[in-house]
Design an enzyme around this catalytic site. Structure first.
Site, PDB file in Angstrom:
ATOM      1  N   SER A  13     108.142  17.505 105.648  1.00  0.00           N
ATOM      2  CA  SER A  13     107.100  17.763 106.642  1.00  0.00           C
ATOM      3  C   SER A  13     107.600  17.406 108.041  1.00  0.00           C
ATOM      4  O   SER A  13     108.527  16.606 108.208  1.00  0.00           O
ATOM      5  CB  SER A  13     105.849  16.944 106.311  1.00  0.00           C
ATOM      6  OG  SER A  13     106.124  15.561 106.443  1.00  0.00           O
ATOM      7  N   CYS A  68     109.208  26.682 102.519  1.00  0.00           N
ATOM      8  CA  CYS A  68     109.168  26.727 103.981  1.00  0.00           C
ATOM      9  C   CYS A  68     109.367  28.137 104.523  1.00  0.00           C
ATOM     10  O   CYS A  68     109.046  28.403 105.680  1.00  0.00           O
ATOM     11  CB  CYS A  68     110.206  25.780 104.577  1.00  0.00           C
ATOM     12  SG  CYS A  68     111.912  26.236 104.209  1.00  0.00           S
ATOM     13  N   GLU A 170     100.206  23.826 108.301  1.00  0.00           N
ATOM     14  CA  GLU A 170     100.826  24.464 107.148  1.00  0.00           C
ATOM     15  C   GLU A 170     100.009  24.160 105.895  1.00  0.00           C
ATOM     16  O   GLU A 170      99.803  23.002 105.541  1.00  0.00           O
ATOM     17  CB  GLU A 170     102.253  23.944 106.987  1.00  0.00           C
ATOM     18  CG  GLU A 170     103.032  24.592 105.874  1.00  0.00           C
ATOM     19  CD  GLU A 170     104.465  24.095 105.808  1.00  0.00           C
ATOM     20  OE1 GLU A 170     105.329  24.856 105.354  1.00  0.00           O
ATOM     21  OE2 GLU A 170     104.722  22.941 106.201  1.00  0.00           O
TER      22      GLU A 170
END
Length: 288
Positions: A13, A68, A170
């Site tokens: 993260s 990702c 996200e």
């Protein structure tokens, strides 16, 4: 902090990536720290919509969105483009098969654990609370024989706006958000102004639009009619803004540079005579 560690390569993260980068650099180490992402797919009016929907089905929902390089935001340019995309996307999502890892016909599997499932479901509810239209709700999905599994069906939001937290952050799950743009310039600003700058894609048949977008967009990796901008590992991999910290990318020659050091060796070998004497003194040339 260990003195024998010379370099750190991290993926996670953004908050933790930033922390690892700051702490590693403070300790005198070389650091590359890759963070979060909110990858956008821009759909121009001239795009092949069937191909776009096929690409989005894999890019948005593959690996249950837990990667990702997922593509969780699609930006159709113009209302007609948005309506055509939505019309085709709904049945394509209904055809996706959610299953266990041994199911060869499954398109994706469960969330990694119950906590992540609850987190994604929380983001879906957050989107509803913020006023986005939940077109397809994947919550409550149950797989026969695996009722306790961490499964979430594919979910679709429309009329998502840039002030929504569910757009800013996200989600990391099988959730696709439609953010409608009036024109090319508005579509260009969306990924450029987002806090993350990992990857972006544009779908179009217009070469000028593709080149203009690729040159101007403020994102580290760009795909042109490619939903995942870095499909193979020998390409350089790395985003901008809060998607990456450090000055070298992963993979490719950038990765080689990170894991090696440059050693410059300057040598002089005196050209002696046979009896051991030296010739005229060596003179280093100067810039004249």
């Amino acid at each position: 902090d260990h003195p024998e560690i010379g370099g750190i390569s991290f993926v996670g993260s953004s908050d933790i990536a930033h922390y690892v980068y700051q702490r590693g650099v403070a300790a005198g180490k070389r650091v590359q720290a890759m963070g979060g992402a909110k990858n956008h797919g821009i759909v121009m009016p001239d795009a092949d919509m069937d191909q776009v929907v096929n690409d989005l089905s894999g890019a948005a929902f593959g690996s249950a969105g837990e990667r990702c390089m997922a593509l969780p935001v699609v930006v159709p340019v113009g209302e007609d483009t948005a309506e055509r995309l939505r019309e085709k996307m709904i049945p394509a999502m209904a055809a996706l098969r959610v299953g266990i890892s041994t199911d060869e016909e499954a398109h994706y599997g469960p969330m990694v654990n119950p906590a992540q499932k609850a987190r994604v479901e929380g983001w879906i509810q957050k989107g509803v609370d913020e006023g986005a239209e939940l077109v397809v709700d994947g919550r409550g999905f149950s797989l026969q024989g695996h009722e306790e599994g961490c499964f979430i069906g594919p979910s679709l939001f429309d009329h998502v706006t840039t002030d929504m937290e569910s757009y800013k952050e996200e989600i990391f799950g099988p959730v696709l958000q439609i953010v409608r743009a009036k024109n090319f310039e508005e579509a260009l600003k969306l990924p450029s102004q987002h806090q993350y700058g990992n990857g972006v894609a544009i779908f179009t048949r217009n070469g000028h639009a593709a080149r203009e977008f690729a040159n101007r967009v403020q994102v580290g990796m760009v795909g042109i009619n490619v939903p995942i901008p870095v499909p193979v590992a020998y390409h350089s991999f790395g985003g901008w803004k809060r998607s990456a910290f450090g000055d070298t990318n992963q993979h490719g020659m950038e990765g080689v540079k990170f894991w090696t050091k440059v050693k410059t060796i300057t040598q002089r070998w005196p050209d002696g005579t046979a009896d051991g004497g030296n010739k005229d003194a060596f003179v280093i040339p100067t810039m004249g």
